[in-house]
Design a protein around this motif. Structure first.
Motif, mmCIF file in Angstrom:
data_model
loop_
_atom_site.group_PDB
_atom_site.id
_atom_site.type_symbol
_atom_site.label_atom_id
_atom_site.label_comp_id
_atom_site.label_asym_id
_atom_site.label_seq_id
_atom_site.Cartn_x
_atom_site.Cartn_y
_atom_site.Cartn_z
ATOM 1 N N PHE A 59 -12.396 5.528 0.462
ATOM 2 C CA PHE A 59 -11.851 6.423 1.775
ATOM 3 C C PHE A 59 -10.812 7.451 1.484
ATOM 4 C CE2 PHE A 59 -12.968 2.119 3.324
ATOM 5 C CZ PHE A 59 -14.135 2.674 4.035
ATOM 6 N N GLY A 60 -10.332 7.537 0.213
ATOM 7 C CA GLY A 60 -9.295 8.354 -0.184
ATOM 8 C C GLY A 60 -7.956 7.930 0.006
ATOM 9 N N GLU A 61 -6.979 8.445 -0.155
ATOM 10 C CA GLU A 61 -5.500 7.938 0.074
ATOM 11 C C GLU A 61 -5.502 7.726 1.650
ATOM 12 O OE1 GLU A 61 -1.184 9.980 -0.288
ATOM 13 O OE2 GLU A 61 -2.532 10.371 -1.813
ATOM 14 N N PRO A 62 -5.069 6.821 2.242
ATOM 15 C CA PRO A 62 -4.774 6.568 3.649
ATOM 16 C C PRO A 62 -3.408 6.689 3.754
ATOM 17 C CG PRO A 62 -4.759 4.452 2.242
ATOM 18 C CD PRO A 62 -4.845 5.546 1.448
ATOM 19 N N ARG A 63 -3.013 6.901 5.176
ATOM 20 C CA ARG A 63 -1.558 6.956 5.607
ATOM 21 C C ARG A 63 -1.078 5.802 5.319
ATOM 22 N NH1 ARG A 63 -0.451 10.372 10.620
ATOM 23 N NH2 ARG A 63 -1.241 12.427 9.537
ATOM 24 N N LEU A 64 0.422 5.700 5.146
ATOM 25 C CA LEU A 64 0.910 4.296 4.740
ATOM 26 C C LEU A 64 0.685 3.480 6.017
ATOM 27 C CD1 LEU A 64 2.977 2.656 3.271
ATOM 28 C CD2 LEU A 64 4.848 3.642 4.176
ATOM 29 N N VAL A 65 0.739 3.810 7.200
ATOM 30 C CA VAL A 65 0.561 2.982 8.132
ATOM 31 C C VAL A 65 -0.869 2.306 8.100
ATOM 32 C CG1 VAL A 65 0.401 2.773 10.826
ATOM 33 C CG2 VAL A 65 2.163 4.130 9.916
ATOM 34 N N ARG A 66 -1.880 3.136 7.939
ATOM 35 C CA ARG A 66 -3.164 2.552 7.787
ATOM 36 C C ARG A 66 -3.285 1.508 6.507
ATOM 37 N NH1 ARG A 66 -7.546 6.648 8.476
ATOM 38 N NH2 ARG A 66 -6.787 6.440 10.537
ATOM 39 N N ALA A 67 -2.577 1.929 5.338
ATOM 40 C CA ALA A 67 -2.985 1.075 4.363
ATOM 41 C C ALA A 67 -2.199 -0.279 4.618
ATOM 42 C CB ALA A 67 -2.097 1.629 3.215
ATOM 43 N N VAL A 68 -0.776 -0.304 5.404
ATOM 44 C CA VAL A 68 -0.168 -1.618 5.701
ATOM 45 C C VAL A 68 -0.994 -2.438 6.876
ATOM 46 C CG1 VAL A 68 1.805 -2.821 6.775
ATOM 47 C CG2 VAL A 68 1.967 -0.869 5.018
ATOM 48 N N ALA A 69 -1.573 -1.599 7.698
ATOM 49 C CA ALA A 69 -2.385 -2.408 8.850
ATOM 50 C C ALA A 69 -3.827 -3.126 8.216
ATOM 51 C CB ALA A 69 -2.978 -1.327 9.548
ATOM 52 N N VAL A 70 -4.320 -2.245 7.048
ATOM 53 C CA VAL A 70 -5.516 -2.939 6.458
ATOM 54 C C VAL A 70 -5.115 -4.337 5.972
ATOM 55 C CG1 VAL A 70 -7.101 -2.688 4.337
ATOM 56 C CG2 VAL A 70 -6.757 -0.686 6.331
ATOM 57 N N ILE A 71 -3.951 -3.985 5.095
ATOM 58 C CA ILE A 71 -3.571 -5.295 4.171
ATOM 59 C C ILE A 71 -3.282 -6.476 5.127
ATOM 60 C CG2 ILE A 71 -1.194 -4.763 3.603
ATOM 61 C CD1 ILE A 71 -3.696 -6.178 1.379
ATOM 62 N N LEU A 72 -2.697 -6.224 6.097
ATOM 63 C CA LEU A 72 -2.294 -7.186 7.230
ATOM 64 C C LEU A 72 -3.611 -7.798 7.738
ATOM 65 C CD1 LEU A 72 0.834 -5.668 9.028
ATOM 66 C CD2 LEU A 72 0.601 -7.633 7.435
ATOM 67 N N ALA A 73 -4.593 -7.162 7.999
ATOM 68 C CA ALA A 73 -5.878 -7.370 8.558
ATOM 69 C C ALA A 73 -6.411 -8.292 7.623
ATOM 70 C CB ALA A 73 -6.687 -6.473 9.224
ATOM 71 N N VAL A 74 -6.581 -7.885 6.099
ATOM 72 C CA VAL A 74 -7.162 -8.562 5.498
ATOM 73 C C VAL A 74 -6.439 -9.711 5.205
ATOM 74 C CG1 VAL A 74 -7.933 -8.767 2.766
ATOM 75 C CG2 VAL A 74 -8.292 -6.711 4.211
ATOM 76 N N SER A 75 -5.119 -9.924 5.115
ATOM 77 C CA SER A 75 -4.350 -11.353 4.875
ATOM 78 C C SER A 75 -4.640 -12.012 6.121
ATOM 79 C CB SER A 75 -2.977 -10.883 4.722
ATOM 80 O OG SER A 75 -2.674 -9.965 3.463
ATOM 81 N N LEU A 76 -4.792 -11.752 7.331
ATOM 82 C CA LEU A 76 -4.991 -12.660 8.309
ATOM 83 C C LEU A 76 -6.298 -13.154 8.195
ATOM 84 C CD1 LEU A 76 -4.080 -13.679 11.118
ATOM 85 C CD2 LEU A 76 -5.155 -11.563 12.122
ATOM 86 N N VAL A 77 -7.402 -12.426 7.855
ATOM 87 C CA VAL A 77 -8.688 -12.943 7.774
ATOM 88 C C VAL A 77 -8.581 -13.985 6.798
ATOM 89 C CG1 VAL A 77 -11.077 -12.625 7.073
ATOM 90 C CG2 VAL A 77 -9.747 -10.820 8.937
ATOM 91 N N TRP A 78 -8.094 -13.791 5.704
ATOM 92 C CA TRP A 78 -7.989 -14.817 4.394
ATOM 93 C C TRP A 78 -7.445 -15.926 4.888
ATOM 94 C CZ3 TRP A 78 -10.180 -14.589 -0.508
ATOM 95 C CH2 TRP A 78 -9.694 -15.522 -1.252
ATOM 96 N N GLU A 79 -6.310 -15.825 5.512
ATOM 97 C CA GLU A 79 -5.452 -17.045 5.843
ATOM 98 C C GLU A 79 -6.049 -17.935 6.886
ATOM 99 O OE1 GLU A 79 -3.044 -18.369 4.136
ATOM 100 O OE2 GLU A 79 -2.641 -16.416 3.054
ATOM 101 N N ILE A 80 -6.706 -17.359 7.820
ATOM 102 C CA ILE A 80 -7.662 -18.063 8.718
ATOM 103 C C ILE A 80 -8.942 -18.621 8.032
ATOM 104 C CG2 ILE A 80 -9.045 -17.779 10.825
ATOM 105 C CD1 ILE A 80 -7.205 -15.481 11.876
#
Length: 126
Positions: A59-80
């Motif tokens: 997707f190209g370089e994301p904004r910082l907020v989007r990058a953090v949101a993506v990693i938080l979402a992926v982490s949440l899904v992983w932990e669940i």
């Protein structure tokens, strides 16, 4: 782009090797050591960087907020996912929910650290 692809391939191989080792080859003593010294956090850092590298690649370089949101979402899904599908985590969760929550938050924190490290390194290179 080439360095992103190389990083993604290397990180994927490292995480896969770690999972295979932990699931198939690690002794009880090794697992106790890993848990006592939180060795797994290294791979949460790598995982966070891996996820952001994939985002950069597709997707190209994301904004910082989007990058953090993506990693938080992926982490949440992983932990669940771990709570539902990994027998050792299921046992750990039912034995001590507060300790599991502390571990899951630590895993997520280290994933965010890895994501931020990759994000700022990739931006500095471009």
């Amino acid at each position: 782009r080439r360095s992103e692809k190389s990083f993604i391939a290397g990180a994927f191989c490292a995480m896969l090797a770690w999972e295979l080792y932990v699931e198939l080859f690690a002794t009880r003593a090794a697992l106790d050591y890993i848990q006592l010294y939180h060795v797994d956090k290294i791979f949460h850092i790598i995982g966070g960087a891996f996820v952001v590298a994939v985002v950069f690649l597709f997707f190209g370089e994301p904004r910082l907020v989007r990058a953090v949101a993506v990693i938080l979402a992926v982490s949440l899904v992983w932990e669940i996912g771990e709570v539902y599908f990994d027998q050792s985590v299921i046992y750990f969760f039912h034995k001590d929910k507060s300790l599991w929550l502390s571990d899951a938050l630590g895993d997520t924190l280290f994933a965010v650290i890895g994501a931020l490290m990759y994000y700022y390194t990739a931006r500095a290179e471009s």
